[in-house]
Design a protein around this motif. Sequence first.
Motif, PDB file in Angstrom:
ATOM      1  N   PRO A  42       0.951  -1.270   0.112  1.00 17.09           N
ATOM      2  CA  PRO A  42      -0.030  -0.027  -0.129  1.00 17.09           C
ATOM      3  C   PRO A  42       0.855   1.296  -0.088  1.00 17.09           C
ATOM      4  CG  PRO A  42      -0.869  -1.587   1.793  1.00 17.09           C
ATOM      5  CD  PRO A  42       0.545  -2.117   1.181  1.00 17.09           C
ATOM      6  N   GLU A  43       0.612   2.093  -0.911  1.00 18.42           N
ATOM      7  CA  GLU A  43       1.296   3.456  -1.096  1.00 18.42           C
ATOM      8  C   GLU A  43       0.751   4.597   0.076  1.00 18.42           C
ATOM      9  OE1 GLU A  43       1.036   4.714  -4.893  1.00 18.42           O
ATOM     10  OE2 GLU A  43       2.106   3.232  -5.949  1.00 18.42           O
ATOM     11  N   LYS A  44       1.696   5.072   0.819  1.00 20.24           N
ATOM     12  CA  LYS A  44       1.236   5.744   1.731  1.00 20.24           C
ATOM     13  C   LYS A  44       1.707   7.276   1.782  1.00 20.24           C
ATOM     14  CE  LYS A  44      -0.223   2.708   4.456  1.00 20.24           C
ATOM     15  NZ  LYS A  44      -1.472   2.541   4.811  1.00 20.24           N
ATOM     16  N   ALA A  45       2.440   7.677   0.757  1.00 20.85           N
ATOM     17  CA  ALA A  45       2.750   9.187   0.638  1.00 20.85           C
ATOM     18  C   ALA A  45       3.717   9.194  -0.995  1.00 20.85           C
ATOM     19  CB  ALA A  45       3.476   9.881   1.488  1.00 20.85           C
ATOM     20  N   LYS A  46       3.483  10.575  -1.558  1.00 20.08           N
ATOM     21  CA  LYS A  46       4.165  10.777  -2.698  1.00 20.08           C
ATOM     22  C   LYS A  46       4.823  12.051  -2.834  1.00 20.08           C
ATOM     23  CE  LYS A  46       1.581   7.877  -5.956  1.00 20.08           C
ATOM     24  NZ  LYS A  46       2.858   7.094  -6.531  1.00 20.08           N
ATOM     25  N   TYR A  47       5.909  12.128  -3.411  1.00 15.06           N
ATOM     26  CA  TYR A  47       6.967  13.301  -3.339  1.00 15.06           C
ATOM     27  C   TYR A  47       7.306  13.806  -4.738  1.00 15.06           C
ATOM     28  CZ  TYR A  47       7.280  11.693   1.647  1.00 15.06           C
ATOM     29  OH  TYR A  47       6.750  11.112   2.831  1.00 15.06           O
ATOM     30  N   ARG A  48       6.914  14.816  -5.122  1.00  8.12           N
ATOM     31  CA  ARG A  48       7.352  15.372  -6.637  1.00  8.12           C
ATOM     32  C   ARG A  48       8.152  16.532  -6.306  1.00  8.12           C
ATOM     33  NH1 ARG A  48       2.155  14.608  -6.556  1.00  8.12           N
ATOM     34  NH2 ARG A  48       1.288  12.933  -7.622  1.00  8.12           N
ATOM     35  N   LEU A  49       9.406  16.137  -6.683  1.00 12.59           N
ATOM     36  CA  LEU A  49      10.599  17.276  -6.570  1.00 12.59           C
ATOM     37  C   LEU A  49      11.213  17.602  -7.757  1.00 12.59           C
ATOM     38  CD1 LEU A  49      12.217  15.789  -3.262  1.00 12.59           C
ATOM     39  CD2 LEU A  49      10.429  17.421  -3.399  1.00 12.59           C
ATOM     40  N   VAL A  50      11.419  18.908  -8.051  1.00 10.29           N
ATOM     41  CA  VAL A  50      12.031  19.211  -9.089  1.00 10.29           C
ATOM     42  C   VAL A  50      13.263  18.497  -9.229  1.00 10.29           C
ATOM     43  CG1 VAL A  50      13.181  21.354  -8.419  1.00 10.29           C
ATOM     44  CG2 VAL A  50      12.635  21.286 -10.705  1.00 10.29           C
ATOM     45  N   ILE A  51      13.820  18.322 -10.506  1.00  7.93           N
ATOM     46  CA  ILE A  51      15.122  17.651 -10.925  1.00  7.93           C
ATOM     47  C   ILE A  51      16.330  18.233 -10.114  1.00  7.93           C
ATOM     48  CG2 ILE A  51      16.849  17.196 -12.637  1.00  7.93           C
ATOM     49  CD1 ILE A  51      14.927  15.420 -12.803  1.00  7.93           C
ATOM     50  N   PRO A  52      17.027  17.405  -9.255  1.00  4.71           N
ATOM     51  CA  PRO A  52      18.140  17.821  -8.349  1.00  4.71           C
ATOM     52  C   PRO A  52      19.174  18.279  -9.078  1.00  4.71           C
ATOM     53  CG  PRO A  52      18.032  15.485  -8.341  1.00  4.71           C
ATOM     54  CD  PRO A  52      16.628  15.801  -9.281  1.00  4.71           C
ATOM     55  N   GLN A  53      20.300  18.937  -8.354  1.00  7.52           N
ATOM     56  CA  GLN A  53      21.485  19.552  -9.050  1.00  7.52           C
ATOM     57  C   GLN A  53      22.374  18.499  -9.294  1.00  7.52           C
ATOM     58  OE1 GLN A  53      23.267  22.283  -6.276  1.00  7.52           O
ATOM     59  NE2 GLN A  53      24.266  20.859  -5.030  1.00  7.52           N
ATOM     60  N   SER A  54      22.115  17.322  -8.337  1.00  8.40           N
ATOM     61  CA  SER A  54      22.845  16.013  -8.386  1.00  8.40           C
ATOM     62  C   SER A  54      22.419  14.776  -8.231  1.00  8.40           C
ATOM     63  CB  SER A  54      24.213  16.186  -7.370  1.00  8.40           C
ATOM     64  OG  SER A  54      24.991  15.014  -7.408  1.00  8.40           O
TER      65      SER A  54
END
Length: 248
Positions: A42-54
């Motif tokens: 079961p999925e509990k959370a989702k995070y969308r983060l802009v492409i990282p620098q590294s």
Amino acid sequence: FEADMPSYDYPVDIQSSGVPFILITASEYATVNMVVEGYKSPEKAKYRLVIPQSIQSSDNLSYDTASLLNAQALTDLTSIFSSLMNVLIKEVVPDSVKNNISGGLGKATNPKEELLFKSPDLRTHTFTFNMFVKNKQEGDAIVKIIKSLREKSYPELVAADTAAGEFFVGGGNIFNYPHQFSVEMHPNNNNAFPYIPAAFLTSISTNYAGSGRVSLTPDNHFQAIELTLTFQDIRISTASGKFGINGP
């Protein structure tokens, strides 16, 4: 997505902006038996983060060296002596003396070493995100992302049900495993981004002076944060199949 499942975005308009982003999904931990049987955590959370620098992903495989014919090589070296000396060198003389003899003759044993495969190592994946607060909404979003990731990466402490359990854990408490994470890039377009279906978040490093010094916004948010997340695969990967390095 489940309607009641927490979803965290940075920037807050990332889904409508069209910019590439990293999607991190936290799910309940699943044992290998559950995975083999086709169980979906079961999925509990989702995070969308802009492409990282590294973005760094390490594929390492372990090998051992072995001298498969060392005994034969020693026999070849000592064959220039009488049979008695042969026996002495092989059975009695210590290694230091054998080395001196080898040096005196100007000859050395060929170890005939071979590299033997041992196993794949558990891969590690490190992402460094630069997060800058442009308004209160984004500041609040960054706070929620960091706090939620910390919460999901730590285990829960629960009471043991039996006296035996209390004895072995030494305090009447045991840990439930932390959440596991999958990491994807959107859009991917077959660009060799690593396939990360199940990993633990083993390190969260938060630099509150992401701009070179600590500065605060009028809302008391840190102006710039450098967030480094390190994931490690839960299980070793293989060339193909259910645990294939590029997906099943």
